[in-house]
Motif scaffolding. Structure first.
Motif, PDB file in Angstrom:
ATOM      1  N   ALA A   1       4.885  -1.347  15.939  1.00  0.00           N
ATOM      2  CA  ALA A   1       4.283  -1.310  17.275  1.00  0.00           C
ATOM      3  C   ALA A   1       3.332  -2.480  17.467  1.00  0.00           C
ATOM      4  O   ALA A   1       2.847  -3.093  16.503  1.00  0.00           O
ATOM      5  CB  ALA A   1       3.545   0.014  17.462  1.00  0.00           C
ATOM      6  N   ASP A   2       3.043  -2.780  18.740  1.00  0.00           N
ATOM      7  CA  ASP A   2       2.134  -3.878  19.042  1.00  0.00           C
ATOM      8  C   ASP A   2       0.724  -3.615  18.542  1.00  0.00           C
ATOM      9  O   ASP A   2      -0.075  -4.544  18.409  1.00  0.00           O
ATOM     10  CB  ASP A   2       2.097  -4.121  20.557  1.00  0.00           C
ATOM     11  CG  ASP A   2       3.411  -4.672  21.087  1.00  0.00           C
ATOM     12  OD1 ASP A   2       4.175  -5.219  20.276  1.00  0.00           O
ATOM     13  OD2 ASP A   2       3.671  -4.532  22.298  1.00  0.00           O
ATOM     14  N   THR A   3       0.390  -2.349  18.277  1.00  0.00           N
ATOM     15  CA  THR A   3      -0.956  -2.007  17.837  1.00  0.00           C
ATOM     16  C   THR A   3      -1.123  -2.094  16.325  1.00  0.00           C
ATOM     17  O   THR A   3      -2.226  -1.864  15.821  1.00  0.00           O
ATOM     18  CB  THR A   3      -1.307  -0.574  18.293  1.00  0.00           C
ATOM     19  OG1 THR A   3      -0.316   0.332  17.799  1.00  0.00           O
ATOM     20  CG2 THR A   3      -1.351  -0.493  19.811  1.00  0.00           C
ATOM     21  N   LEU A   4      -0.066  -2.413  15.598  1.00  0.00           N
ATOM     22  CA  LEU A   4      -0.131  -2.511  14.143  1.00  0.00           C
ATOM     23  C   LEU A   4       0.203  -3.927  13.696  1.00  0.00           C
ATOM     24  O   LEU A   4       1.110  -4.560  14.243  1.00  0.00           O
ATOM     25  CB  LEU A   4       0.854  -1.542  13.482  1.00  0.00           C
ATOM     26  CG  LEU A   4       0.564  -0.038  13.610  1.00  0.00           C
ATOM     27  CD1 LEU A   4       1.694   0.751  12.975  1.00  0.00           C
ATOM     28  CD2 LEU A   4      -0.765   0.307  12.971  1.00  0.00           C
ATOM     29  N   PRO A   5      -0.519  -4.441  12.700  1.00  0.00           N
ATOM     30  CA  PRO A   5      -0.113  -5.729  12.128  1.00  0.00           C
ATOM     31  C   PRO A   5       1.124  -5.548  11.254  1.00  0.00           C
ATOM     32  O   PRO A   5       1.447  -4.433  10.827  1.00  0.00           O
ATOM     33  CB  PRO A   5      -1.340  -6.123  11.285  1.00  0.00           C
ATOM     34  CG  PRO A   5      -1.941  -4.814  10.898  1.00  0.00           C
ATOM     35  CD  PRO A   5      -1.716  -3.886  12.058  1.00  0.00           C
ATOM     36  N   ARG A   6       1.797  -6.634  10.984  1.00  0.00           N
ATOM     37  CA  ARG A   6       2.970  -6.596  10.102  1.00  0.00           C
ATOM     38  C   ARG A   6       2.540  -7.178   8.760  1.00  0.00           C
ATOM     39  O   ARG A   6       2.355  -8.391   8.623  1.00  0.00           O
ATOM     40  CB  ARG A   6       4.116  -7.393  10.723  1.00  0.00           C
ATOM     41  CG  ARG A   6       5.428  -7.274   9.960  1.00  0.00           C
ATOM     42  CD  ARG A   6       6.570  -7.891  10.741  1.00  0.00           C
ATOM     43  NE  ARG A   6       7.809  -7.832  10.002  1.00  0.00           N
ATOM     44  CZ  ARG A   6       8.594  -6.750   9.937  1.00  0.00           C
ATOM     45  NH1 ARG A   6       8.233  -5.656  10.598  1.00  0.00           N
ATOM     46  NH2 ARG A   6       9.704  -6.757   9.235  1.00  0.00           N
ATOM     47  N   VAL A   7       2.376  -6.294   7.770  1.00  0.00           N
ATOM     48  CA  VAL A   7       1.762  -6.674   6.499  1.00  0.00           C
ATOM     49  C   VAL A   7       2.621  -6.183   5.340  1.00  0.00           C
ATOM     50  O   VAL A   7       3.165  -5.076   5.385  1.00  0.00           O
ATOM     51  CB  VAL A   7       0.339  -6.075   6.376  1.00  0.00           C
ATOM     52  CG1 VAL A   7      -0.279  -6.436   5.033  1.00  0.00           C
ATOM     53  CG2 VAL A   7      -0.546  -6.553   7.512  1.00  0.00           C
ATOM     54  N   GLN A   8       2.714  -7.013   4.313  1.00  0.00           N
ATOM     55  CA  GLN A   8       3.318  -6.622   3.043  1.00  0.00           C
ATOM     56  C   GLN A   8       2.241  -6.693   1.967  1.00  0.00           C
ATOM     57  O   GLN A   8       1.489  -7.678   1.901  1.00  0.00           O
ATOM     58  CB  GLN A   8       4.478  -7.542   2.666  1.00  0.00           C
ATOM     59  CG  GLN A   8       5.661  -7.474   3.606  1.00  0.00           C
ATOM     60  CD  GLN A   8       6.792  -8.384   3.175  1.00  0.00           C
ATOM     61  OE1 GLN A   8       6.678  -9.108   2.198  1.00  0.00           O
ATOM     62  NE2 GLN A   8       7.890  -8.341   3.899  1.00  0.00           N
ATOM     63  N   LEU A   9       2.154  -5.645   1.145  1.00  0.00           N
ATOM     64  CA  LEU A   9       1.121  -5.593   0.116  1.00  0.00           C
ATOM     65  C   LEU A   9       1.723  -5.142  -1.203  1.00  0.00           C
ATOM     66  O   LEU A   9       2.505  -4.190  -1.244  1.00  0.00           O
ATOM     67  CB  LEU A   9      -0.013  -4.650   0.525  1.00  0.00           C
ATOM     68  CG  LEU A   9      -1.179  -4.502  -0.465  1.00  0.00           C
ATOM     69  CD1 LEU A   9      -2.495  -4.368   0.267  1.00  0.00           C
ATOM     70  CD2 LEU A   9      -0.983  -3.280  -1.371  1.00  0.00           C
ATOM     71  N   ASP A  10       1.356  -5.853  -2.263  1.00  0.00           N
ATOM     72  CA  ASP A  10       1.694  -5.457  -3.626  1.00  0.00           C
ATOM     73  C   ASP A  10       0.401  -5.487  -4.436  1.00  0.00           C
ATOM     74  O   ASP A  10      -0.352  -6.478  -4.377  1.00  0.00           O
ATOM     75  CB  ASP A  10       2.707  -6.414  -4.242  1.00  0.00           C
ATOM     76  CG  ASP A  10       4.052  -6.353  -3.545  1.00  0.00           C
ATOM     77  OD1 ASP A  10       4.869  -5.499  -3.907  1.00  0.00           O
ATOM     78  OD2 ASP A  10       4.275  -7.163  -2.613  1.00  0.00           O
ATOM     79  N   ALA A  11       0.140  -4.418  -5.165  1.00  0.00           N
ATOM     80  CA  ALA A  11      -1.072  -4.347  -5.976  1.00  0.00           C
ATOM     81  C   ALA A  11      -0.739  -3.762  -7.337  1.00  0.00           C
ATOM     82  O   ALA A  11       0.039  -2.806  -7.450  1.00  0.00           O
ATOM     83  CB  ALA A  11      -2.134  -3.499  -5.282  1.00  0.00           C
ATOM     84  N   ALA A  12      -1.351  -4.334  -8.361  1.00  0.00           N
ATOM     85  CA  ALA A  12      -1.087  -3.857  -9.720  1.00  0.00           C
ATOM     86  C   ALA A  12      -1.738  -2.509  -9.971  1.00  0.00           C
ATOM     87  O   ALA A  12      -1.110  -1.596 -10.511  1.00  0.00           O
ATOM     88  CB  ALA A  12      -1.591  -4.885 -10.735  1.00  0.00           C
ATOM     89  N   GLN A  13      -3.015  -2.361  -9.548  1.00  0.00           N
ATOM     90  CA  GLN A  13      -3.732  -1.129  -9.844  1.00  0.00           C
ATOM     91  C   GLN A  13      -4.724  -0.786  -8.740  1.00  0.00           C
ATOM     92  O   GLN A  13      -5.298  -1.667  -8.101  1.00  0.00           O
ATOM     93  CB  GLN A  13      -4.504  -1.244 -11.170  1.00  0.00           C
ATOM     94  CG  GLN A  13      -3.642  -1.265 -12.415  1.00  0.00           C
ATOM     95  CD  GLN A  13      -4.471  -1.276 -13.676  1.00  0.00           C
ATOM     96  OE1 GLN A  13      -5.616  -1.707 -13.675  1.00  0.00           O
ATOM     97  NE2 GLN A  13      -3.900  -0.782 -14.763  1.00  0.00           N
ATOM     98  N   LEU A  14      -4.922   0.521  -8.552  1.00  0.00           N
ATOM     99  CA  LEU A  14      -5.994   1.057  -7.725  1.00  0.00           C
ATOM    100  C   LEU A  14      -6.645   2.183  -8.509  1.00  0.00           C
ATOM    101  O   LEU A  14      -6.001   3.195  -8.804  1.00  0.00           O
ATOM    102  CB  LEU A  14      -5.464   1.578  -6.383  1.00  0.00           C
ATOM    103  CG  LEU A  14      -6.489   2.321  -5.512  1.00  0.00           C
ATOM    104  CD1 LEU A  14      -7.643   1.392  -5.138  1.00  0.00           C
ATOM    105  CD2 LEU A  14      -5.837   2.891  -4.253  1.00  0.00           C
ATOM    106  N   ASN A  15      -7.913   1.999  -8.864  1.00  0.00           N
ATOM    107  CA  ASN A  15      -8.636   2.982  -9.664  1.00  0.00           C
ATOM    108  C   ASN A  15      -9.800   3.547  -8.848  1.00  0.00           C
ATOM    109  O   ASN A  15     -10.627   2.790  -8.335  1.00  0.00           O
ATOM    110  CB  ASN A  15      -9.180   2.347 -10.946  1.00  0.00           C
ATOM    111  CG  ASN A  15      -8.069   1.858 -11.853  1.00  0.00           C
ATOM    112  OD1 ASN A  15      -6.979   2.431 -11.875  1.00  0.00           O
ATOM    113  ND2 ASN A  15      -8.326   0.803 -12.595  1.00  0.00           N
TER     114      ASN A  15
END
Length: 461
Positions: free
Chosen positions: A84-98
């Motif tokens: 939607a126009d109200t959302l950015p178009r983003v790709q995310l990769d992350a190794a860890q979230l603690n």
């Protein structure tokens, strides 16, 4: 001698040991069931909240009830084919979230949840497009947009470590772009709540922010920007830039100013960042700019337009000391077209107030100025002006020029009927100069010494 344990006391020990083993077994079973359930719930929540426009994949999720912690690895966020126009178009990769030290009781009560730390490590972010329209919650503060209708989050330490990002939208080349090879961002005592938003001692809900940005590049407004290293530490009241460069693009518009800036080092100390956010007042101890090199090309036809300046945001500015060392300035397209080598500027107790009139006890907003120029040149009334050096001290009341040379314009380049001046002046020295009177357009000095002036002029015809 001590009495031997009775059979009844032995039974209590075995009962307690058995209960502990059962409790441990139940905990392990619950945790084995909890981890995959939380993993599916988290992935489903992202899909639900974005109405199916984003998909989250979690490689692994592990909880520790004893440590009140959740550890996720292999995070992968991807948008749908269209968003939607109200959302950015983003790709995310992350190794860890603690996430450690979660206040489970406050979480169940949906209050302000205390958390010891939240750390996202080794993230790669690709921003393909920004949102074009604001969301319905765009005007709401962050603490009113928390999940699960929580009243707030009290995070002792928040970190985004070893982060890389790239923003390069498809389409016209004139669109802004940005990327950086590494960023480390952290916050201390981050209180995302109504109380945190109202606390004038906090900056962006936190007591302190730290940013280390390395190898950043971007382009906007017809220029490209490169930064080798930027350090921001709000608790230490410090901003330092090492090796920054602004250059105009070859395809930049010719009706806009073009600036080529090389800035080896900039250091700002004593910055009161919270006062800047909450009160729109800039306060700092010192600003050091080392060896700046600036070349500006002004367009032939320029207009101010409706662009906003810093004074539209700032209510006041207080800088205890400004120090510019070894600067080079060249401006093309202006009437004077100045070229300045060896620029040295020192200003003391600089104060600007956007509401009140300038203080009459200050000289161009400062208590005192020390200015020195090396070899310089400019054009004044079609005459070429060259200086060997210039020195000004408003506190001592002195002004000195050395190796002054004014040449008349070549035939046909001056205005008809104009005065033609040819001057050679080894030195000019003023003593007892009243700089406060000078800013009121009144020249007052105790003495003026001209050393062997050689002046020739042709009166207008």
């Amino acid at each position: 001698m001590s009495e031997a344990p009775t059979p009844r006391s032995r039974r209590w020990v075995w009962w307690l040991l058995g209960a502990a083993i059962v409790l441990l077994g139940i905990t392990l079973v619950v945790q084995q069931l909890l981890d995959p359930w939380l993993r599916r719930k988290l992935e489903q929540q992202v899909t639900t909240q974005t109405h199916g426009q984003y998909r989250l994949q979690v490689g692994a999720l592990h909880t520790s009830l004893w440590q009140r912690a959740i550890r996720l690895s292999g995070l992968r966020l991807r948008p749908a084919a269209t968003v939607a126009d109200t959302l950015p178009r983003v790709q995310l990769d992350a190794a860890q979230l603690n996430v450690t030290g979660i206040g489970l009781l406050a979480l169940l009560r949906k209050g302000v949840v205390p958390i010891d730390s939240v750390v996202l490590d080794s993230a790669r972010i690709e921003v393909l497009a920004l949102a074009r329209k604001p969301t319905k919650n765009a005007g709401k503060p962050l603490y009113e947009q928390l999940p699960l209708k929580l009243k707030g989050l009290d995070i002792r330490y928040f970190g985004l470590l070893h982060t890389r990002a790239n923003y390069q939208p498809s389409g016209a080349q004139a669109q802004p772009t940005a990327r950086f090879r590494r960023a480390d961002l952290s916050a201390q005592n981050l209180l995302i709540s109504a109380a945190g938003a109202a606390d004038s001692q906090r900056l962006g809900y936190a007591i302190g922010w730290n940013l280390l940005l390395q190898h950043a590049q971007g382009q906007a407004a017809g220029h490209q920007l490169a930064v080798a290293r930027l350090t921001i530490a709000t608790a230490d009241h410090l901003i330092q830039l090492d090796s920054g460069r602004v250059q105009p693009l070859e395809a930049a518009r010719t009706d806009q100013p073009r600036v080529d800036l090389l800035l080896p080092r900039l250091r700002l100390t004593g910055l009161q960042a919270a006062a800047l956010q909450h009160q729109h007042r800039f306060r700092a101890d010192s600003l050091l700019i080392q060896q700046p090199q600036v070349t500006a090309v002004l367009p032939a036809n320029s207009s101010a337009g409706n662009s906003k300046s810093a004074t539209d945001y700032l209510k006041s500015l207080d800088l205890a000391h400004l120090d510019v060392r070894g600067g080079y300035v060249r401006v093309q397209g202006a009437a004077a077209n100045p070229i300045i080598h060896g620029l040295e500027v020192a200003g003391t107790a600089i104060h600007f107030d956007s509401v009140n009139a300038p203080n009459a006890q200050r000289i161009f907003f400062a208590k005192a100025w020390e200015v020195a120029l090396g070899r310089s040149q400019a054009t004044v009334a079609a005459h070429a002006l060259a200086l060997g050096s210039l020195q000004l001290s408003t506190s001592a009341g002195t002004f000195t020029l050395r190796s002054v040379r004014i040449r008349p314009p070549a035939p046909g380049q001056d205005k008809p009927g104009g005065l033609r001046v040819d001057l050679v002046l080894p030195s000019l020295a003023l003593a007892g100069l009243d700089a406060k009177a000078l800013q009121q357009k009144h020249f007052q000095a105790q003495s003026l010494v001209l050393d062997r002036p050689n002046l020739h002029f042709t009166p207008p015809v």
